[in-house]
Design an enzyme around this catalytic site. Structure first.
Site, PDB file in Angstrom:
ATOM      1  N   HIS A  28      42.852  17.250  40.250  1.00 14.78           N
ATOM      2  CA  HIS A  28      42.274  16.801  41.526  1.00 14.78           C
ATOM      3  C   HIS A  28      43.113  15.643  42.067  1.00 14.78           C
ATOM      4  CE1 HIS A  28      39.130  15.788  44.461  1.00 14.78           C
ATOM      5  NE2 HIS A  28      38.567  16.951  44.156  1.00 14.78           N
ATOM      6  N   ASP A  77      38.103  21.913  53.754  1.00 15.95           N
ATOM      7  CA  ASP A  77      37.629  21.742  52.381  1.00 15.95           C
ATOM      8  C   ASP A  77      37.264  23.143  51.909  1.00 15.95           C
ATOM      9  OD1 ASP A  77      36.785  20.869  49.945  1.00 15.95           O
ATOM     10  OD2 ASP A  77      35.191  19.557  50.686  1.00 15.95           O
ATOM     11  N   ASN A 100      35.039  22.694  41.092  1.00 14.78           N
ATOM     12  CA  ASN A 100      34.428  23.101  42.348  1.00 14.78           C
ATOM     13  C   ASN A 100      32.918  23.264  42.178  1.00 14.78           C
ATOM     14  OD1 ASN A 100      34.422  23.880  45.158  1.00 14.78           O
ATOM     15  ND2 ASN A 100      36.515  24.609  44.859  1.00 14.78           N
ATOM     16  N   ARG A 101      32.299  24.155  42.916  1.00 16.06           N
ATOM     17  CA  ARG A 101      30.837  24.170  43.015  1.00 16.06           C
ATOM     18  C   ARG A 101      30.210  25.374  42.329  1.00 16.06           C
ATOM     19  NH1 ARG A 101      33.189  21.789  47.434  1.00 16.06           N
ATOM     20  NH2 ARG A 101      32.249  19.795  48.019  1.00 16.06           N
ATOM     21  N   GLU A 119      44.043  21.669  44.895  1.00  7.59           N
ATOM     22  CA  GLU A 119      43.497  22.046  43.587  1.00  7.59           C
ATOM     23  C   GLU A 119      43.852  23.499  43.288  1.00  7.59           C
ATOM     24  OE1 GLU A 119      39.199  21.062  43.248  1.00  7.59           O
ATOM     25  OE2 GLU A 119      39.496  20.127  45.215  1.00  7.59           O
TER      26      GLU A 119
END
Length: 404
Positions: free
Chosen positions: A204, A282, A96-97, A365
């Site tokens: 993923h 998302d 992820n981020r 995920e």
């Protein structure tokens, strides 16, 4: 099953992986390996420790490939260099981020390369994450395979990490699976070897339970997130903004899947939920375990999914604290689906989708809270920061298939 019991197995079992199956080393990252059991088969490649195909029977007993990807394994390299979809890969060192590609451990600040939104964040480990690495096959049998990756401070993350990704299939009746339904089990076990470092791995996998017999999944795929009454609020580029939202009130309830509904039922209300100028999902949904589960990392079912078209159902259970749901909003119909999937549909007399369309799939995920390392107030650091003195990071998940 609790994580504690699995940890003892993982810690003592890692040094003797090759005793459980034939030890293999490979220099061909695109060699396909198939594992199978009754009513389930999965194909994987070392490039990205990637699931490229998974076949299970539909309600009529016909086998369907329910994951998105490519028939030609070398297409995944091309994908990495162009679309970077992460189809079927293990992502890391941190999934992820990460805001601004920056995080702190104690008083030390670290900066890793950004690779999204013009340098405003790091996605799935950076420009060359685990999805673009050539893993080694360290064990292989008819029903399981283990890939291993030695990460020597890739992408400027601190220290070295070794990760084992084990995939297995089974159709045996157990206490957890009394009906002996077809099941894929994934175990991602990562050890920090030299320094304290963030670790958050994820599979993923892009799912399509209607096997592309429809153009999208909106009107035929039912989704339930029974333990996710909350999600993490984000800004316009999907970076956490510090807020925790209730699914039944945020965005007119469009993110409330606790009771289950069609993916497309409320999607028109999900305007900007997946970022600025984006309609769809998302998002990182929090898993709140019921009080009868004494361990915070108890393995519990967190996703139920089924397709009215094929009748194929999927239940996902995991030890993770959250999950990211992505409704393929960014797909635009330019990537062809597998020729093998088109062929299966033609044999059934079905003119289905020929491209991966917008809303044509669903990514699940199982992972930790997005950017938890930059939001210590959430209390997630013990699940995201590891050192040579701690146990391993373990992402355990089962994917159990049936029919409705």
């Amino acid at each position: 099953m609790h994580l504690k019991s699995y940890l003892s197995t993982a810690l003592y079992g890692l040094p003797v992986l090759s005793q459980a199956a034939v030890a293999v080393t490979t220099t061909d990252p695109f060699k396909a390996y198939t594992i199978s059991a009754k009513n389930i088969s999965a194909t994987l490649i070392p490039y990205g420790a990637r699931l490229t195909s998974l076949k299970v029977p539909d309600r009529n007993g016909n086998f369907q490939d329910v994951v998105v990807g490519y028939d030609d394994p070398k297409r995944y390299l091309q994908d990495t260099e162009t679309n970077r979809t992460f189809f079927g890969a293990v992502v890391g060192r941190y999934a992820n981020r990460i805001k601004n590609g920056t995080f702190s451990i104690g008083t030390e600040e670290y900066h890793i390369p950004e690779n999204e939104n013009g340098g405003k964040d790091t996605l799935h480990g950076g420009p060359l994450g685990y999805d673009g690495r050539n893993w080694t096959v360290t064990a292989y049998s008819n029903s399981s395979i283990t890939f291993t990756l030695v990460d020597r401070a890739f992408e400027d993350f601190p220290g070295d990490v070794i990760t084992h990704a084990t995939f297995s299939v089974q159709t045996e009746a157990t206490n957890e699976n009394p009906e002996g339904l077809p099941q894929l089990t994934t175990k991602l076990v990562a050890l920090a070897l030299t320094e304290t470092t963030p670790i958050m791995l994820a599979n993923h996998i892009y799912w399509n339970l209607n096997a592309f017999k429809n153009e999208t999944i909106l009107d035929d795929t039912w989704l339930q997130l029974p333990l996710s009454k909350r999600l993490i609020g984000t800004d316009g580029i999907l970076i956490p903004d510090g807020s925790i939202l209730d699914v039944n009130t945020a965005y007119n309830g469009s993110a409330d899947f606790t009771a289950g509904k069609l993916v497309g039922q409320d999607i028109d209300e999900a305007v900007h939920l997946c970022g600025s100028n984006c309609t769809g999902y998302d998002n990182c949904f929090i898993v709140d375990r019921p009080t009868q589960y004494t361990a915070p990392n108890s393995i519990v079912p967190i996703v139920r999914l089924n397709s009215s078209t094929t009748g194929i159902s999927l239940e996902v259970a995991t030890n993770q604290q959250a999950l990211q749901i992505y409704s393929c909003n960014g797909q635009n119909g330019t990537i062809p689906i597998k020729d093998s999937q088109i062929k299966l549909n033609k044999e059934e007399g079905i003119d289905g989708a020929e491209y991966v369309n917008k809303y044509g799939c669903l990514v699940i995920e199982t992972e930790g809270w997005i950017d938890g390392i930059n939001n210590p107030e959430w209390g997630q650091l013990s699940d995201q920061i590891y050192s040579p003195e701690t146990g391993p990071a373990v992402n355990y998940a089962t994917y159990r298939f049936g029919t409705v």
